[in-house]
Scaffold this motif. Structure first.
Motif, short mmCIF file in Angstrom:
data_model
loop_
_atom_site.label_atom_id
_atom_site.label_comp_id
_atom_site.label_asym_id
_atom_site.label_seq_id
_atom_site.Cartn_x
_atom_site.Cartn_y
_atom_site.Cartn_z
N THR A 55 0.82 -1.20 0.00
CA THR A 55 0.00 0.00 0.00
C THR A 55 0.86 1.25 0.00
O THR A 55 2.07 1.19 0.19
N ARG A 56 0.21 2.40 -0.20
CA ARG A 56 0.86 3.70 -0.03
C ARG A 56 0.63 4.12 1.42
O ARG A 56 -0.49 4.05 1.91
N VAL A 57 1.70 4.57 2.06
CA VAL A 57 1.62 4.91 3.48
C VAL A 57 2.27 6.27 3.71
O VAL A 57 3.38 6.52 3.23
N ALA A 58 1.59 7.15 4.42
CA ALA A 58 2.19 8.42 4.83
C ALA A 58 3.25 8.13 5.89
O ALA A 58 3.12 7.19 6.68
N THR A 59 4.32 8.92 5.89
CA THR A 59 5.40 8.67 6.85
C THR A 59 4.91 8.84 8.28
O THR A 59 5.41 8.15 9.18
N SER A 60 3.93 9.70 8.49
CA SER A 60 3.38 9.83 9.85
C SER A 60 2.65 8.54 10.24
O SER A 60 2.67 8.15 11.41
N ALA A 61 2.02 7.87 9.27
CA ALA A 61 1.36 6.60 9.55
C ALA A 61 2.40 5.53 9.86
O ALA A 61 2.17 4.67 10.72
N LEU A 62 3.54 5.56 9.17
CA LEU A 62 4.61 4.59 9.48
C LEU A 62 5.10 4.75 10.91
O LEU A 62 5.34 3.76 11.61
N ARG A 63 5.23 6.01 11.35
CA ARG A 63 5.64 6.25 12.74
C ARG A 63 4.58 5.73 13.71
O ARG A 63 4.90 5.12 14.73
N SER A 64 3.32 5.96 13.38
CA SER A 64 2.23 5.49 14.24
C SER A 64 2.19 3.97 14.28
O SER A 64 1.95 3.37 15.33
N ILE A 65 2.44 3.32 13.14
CA ILE A 65 2.44 1.86 13.08
C ILE A 65 3.54 1.30 13.97
O ILE A 65 3.33 0.35 14.73
N SER A 66 4.73 1.90 13.90
CA SER A 66 5.82 1.40 14.75
C SER A 66 5.56 1.68 16.23
O SER A 66 5.91 0.89 17.09
N LYS A 67 4.91 2.81 16.54
CA LYS A 67 4.58 3.11 17.93
C LYS A 67 3.55 2.14 18.49
O LYS A 67 3.62 1.75 19.66
N HIS A 68 2.57 1.75 17.65
CA HIS A 68 1.54 0.81 18.11
C HIS A 68 2.05 -0.62 18.17
O HIS A 68 1.41 -1.48 18.77
N GLY A 69 3.15 -0.91 17.50
CA GLY A 69 3.72 -2.25 17.56
C GLY A 69 3.35 -3.12 16.38
O GLY A 69 3.41 -4.34 16.47
#
Length: 150
Positions: free
Chosen positions: A99-113
């Protein structure tokens, strides 16, 4: 006489200090809430712009404004979200999600685990259409696993 020549030597008169909107001439470069485009209001109500319906944009939207250099000549411009094509691993579905992912979403994904926890804990307004469909697919997979175990 010399002082008047210096004062009117500019090619354009910018007005006295304090003229224009607000208390100084600099405030017209900032956006007031009344002048925000409809895209901002739509995003706050849960609707996203068209491209964000095909990826995880974390609530990011297109924003419009003006480039204002020192000459104060405004040029229309827009700010687009920083979007990257990525493959994300889903633990529950045991598959890669391209998928296409915003970099802010990538940070949120890593924060959520991970992707699954991000989808489960994020508001639907931030996920957009693609994210909500992915979350529904994730829930469907979990239900099927529970039924197969019983």
């Amino acid at each position: 006489m010399f002082a008047t020549l210096v004062r009117w030597s500019r090619t354009t008169y910018r007005g006295a200090r304090g003229s224009g909107p607000g208390r100084s001439g600099k405030t017209d470069s900032r956006s007031s809430p009344a002048s925000r485009p409809t895209e901002v209001l739509a995003a706050h109500s849960g609707q996203t712009f068209k491209r964000a319906q095909r990826g995880l944009y974390d609530g990011k939207i297109l924003q419009f404004g003006n480039s204002i250099p020192k000459s104060r000549h405004k040029t229309a411009r827009r700010w687009e979200p920083n979007v990257q094509p990525k493959s994300l691993w889903s633990e529950t579905m045991q598959t890669w999600v391209h998928t296409r992912v915003a970099t802010s979403a990538l940070r949120s994904i890593s924060k959520h685990g991970g992707l699954d926890q991000y989808l489960a804990q994020t508001k639907g307004t931030h996920l957009g259409d693609f994210g909500r469909k992915l979350r529904d697919q994730l829930a469907r997979t979990l239900r099927e696993r529970r039924l197969n175990q019983s």
